[in-house]
Design a protein around this motif. Structure first.
Motif, PDB file in Angstrom:
ATOM      1  N   SER A   1      20.635 -53.903  18.505  1.00 13.62           N
ATOM      2  CA  SER A   1      21.227 -52.926  17.535  1.00 13.62           C
ATOM      3  C   SER A   1      20.760 -51.548  18.034  1.00 13.62           C
ATOM      4  CB  SER A   1      20.929 -53.189  16.050  1.00 13.62           C
ATOM      5  OG  SER A   1      19.490 -52.955  15.924  1.00 13.62           O
ATOM      6  N   ASP A   2      21.365 -50.439  17.137  1.00 13.22           N
ATOM      7  CA  ASP A   2      20.758 -49.110  17.319  1.00 13.22           C
ATOM      8  C   ASP A   2      20.120 -48.819  16.122  1.00 13.22           C
ATOM      9  OD1 ASP A   2      22.719 -49.345  15.262  1.00 13.22           O
ATOM     10  OD2 ASP A   2      23.882 -47.575  15.791  1.00 13.22           O
TER      11      ASP A   2
ATOM     12  N   LEU B   1      11.273 -54.430  15.952  1.00 14.55           N
ATOM     13  CA  LEU B   1      11.719 -53.979  17.114  1.00 14.55           C
ATOM     14  C   LEU B   1      12.486 -52.743  17.090  1.00 14.55           C
ATOM     15  CD1 LEU B   1      12.519 -57.311  18.919  1.00 14.55           C
ATOM     16  CD2 LEU B   1      10.592 -56.009  19.035  1.00 14.55           C
ATOM     17  N   GLN B   2      12.229 -51.786  17.699  1.00 15.61           N
ATOM     18  CA  GLN B   2      13.022 -50.533  17.617  1.00 15.61           C
ATOM     19  C   GLN B   2      14.461 -50.689  18.530  1.00 15.61           C
ATOM     20  OE1 GLN B   2      12.002 -47.942  15.771  1.00 15.61           O
ATOM     21  NE2 GLN B   2      10.389 -49.378  15.352  1.00 15.61           N
ATOM     22  N   PRO B   3      15.570 -49.883  18.331  1.00 13.35           N
ATOM     23  CA  PRO B   3      16.580 -50.211  18.946  1.00 13.35           C
ATOM     24  C   PRO B   3      16.515 -50.234  20.614  1.00 13.35           C
ATOM     25  CG  PRO B   3      16.884 -48.378  17.559  1.00 13.35           C
ATOM     26  CD  PRO B   3      15.339 -48.735  17.604  1.00 13.35           C
TER      27      PRO B   3
ATOM     28  N   LEU C   1      20.168 -61.237  11.857  1.00 20.88           N
ATOM     29  CA  LEU C   1      18.973 -60.543  12.741  1.00 20.88           C
ATOM     30  C   LEU C   1      19.824 -60.171  13.868  1.00 20.88           C
ATOM     31  CD1 LEU C   1      16.267 -59.425  12.632  1.00 20.88           C
ATOM     32  CD2 LEU C   1      15.579 -61.445  13.636  1.00 20.88           C
ATOM     33  N   PRO C   2      20.477 -58.925  14.436  1.00 20.42           N
ATOM     34  CA  PRO C   2      20.928 -58.595  15.697  1.00 20.42           C
ATOM     35  C   PRO C   2      20.057 -58.588  16.837  1.00 20.42           C
ATOM     36  CG  PRO C   2      20.563 -56.513  14.573  1.00 20.42           C
ATOM     37  CD  PRO C   2      20.105 -57.627  13.679  1.00 20.42           C
ATOM     38  N   TRP C   3      19.258 -59.742  17.083  1.00 19.89           N
ATOM     39  CA  TRP C   3      18.438 -59.755  18.360  1.00 19.89           C
ATOM     40  C   TRP C   3      18.891 -60.827  19.185  1.00 19.89           C
ATOM     41  CZ3 TRP C   3      12.450 -60.375  16.261  1.00 19.89           C
ATOM     42  CH2 TRP C   3      12.045 -59.236  15.541  1.00 19.89           C
ATOM     43  N   SER C   4      18.444 -60.769  20.599  1.00 14.71           N
ATOM     44  CA  SER C   4      18.509 -62.078  21.453  1.00 14.71           C
ATOM     45  C   SER C   4      16.917 -62.479  21.248  1.00 14.71           C
ATOM     46  CB  SER C   4      18.931 -61.659  22.698  1.00 14.71           C
ATOM     47  OG  SER C   4      17.942 -60.876  23.303  1.00 14.71           O
TER      48      SER C   4
END
Length: 184
Positions: free
Chosen positions: A104-105, A138-140, A75-78
């Motif tokens: 992420s994008d 969450l959107q980019p 999951l590319p989140w902070s």
């Protein structure tokens, strides 16, 4: 008189029923375990007390609550708590915030699980409002603040195994939801 073929057929039917029962139990085990942990506080699971109020502050009884945040590598989140530690009066209603940001994008959907340590404190850490087990999309580049409303039940002071606890850690881990379907 029962023939060998009839005995073998009966044994086969019984074994088939046992196998079906085991498969059914395997599918039910996760929700049943989650329910067991939520009811008993086993394994550091907090008590959800939706719609209830905190019992009220126990004067002079303070406990530190540490907030921890983790994100699964897929999951590319902070994901971080806004405050890492908070002093809380036992019995008093408190609110903490976590912030997640999609790095992420692409849009990504995640869901959080939680636990409490030490495990003896789990049954006394009551969450009134929480973002756990709720899908968050969450959107980019989008960020979101997520509140946790909680209190430490004064009954912790009556438990010989938990009454000396001076710090409780509330830890969340975010995981992707249906990453193959939703992120394509």
């Amino acid at each position: 008189m029962t023939t060998l073929a009839q005995k073998n057929g009966r044994t086969a039917r019984i074994m088939a029923l046992v196998a079906i029962g085991m498969v059914g139990l395997a599918f039910a085990s996760v929700p049943l375990y989650r329910l067991f942990c939520q009811v008993t506080g086993f394994g550091g699971t907090t008590q959800m007390r939706v719609g209830t109020d905190a019992p009220g502050e126990v004067v002079g009884k303070i406990i530190n609550v540490r907030f921890d945040a983790n994100t699964n590598s897929a999951l590319p989140w902070s994901f971080l708590p806004e405050q890492h530690i908070e002093r809380a009066a036992i019995g008093a209603r408190k609110m903490a915030f976590y912030e997640a940001k999609n790095l992420s994008d692409k849009p990504f959907t995640g869901t959080a699980t939680f636990n409490v340590t030490p495990v003896q404190a789990g049954q006394y850490f009551a969450k009134i409002q929480c973002f756990c087990f709720t899908e968050q999309t969450l959107q980019p580049g989008q960020s979101i603040r997520m509140p946790v409303v909680y209190y430490v039940d004064p009954k912790i002071l009556d438990d010989p195994d938990a009454s000396k606890i001076s710090e409780i850690t509330l830890s969340y881990t975010f995981y992707p939801v249906d990453s193959a379907d939703k992120q394509s």
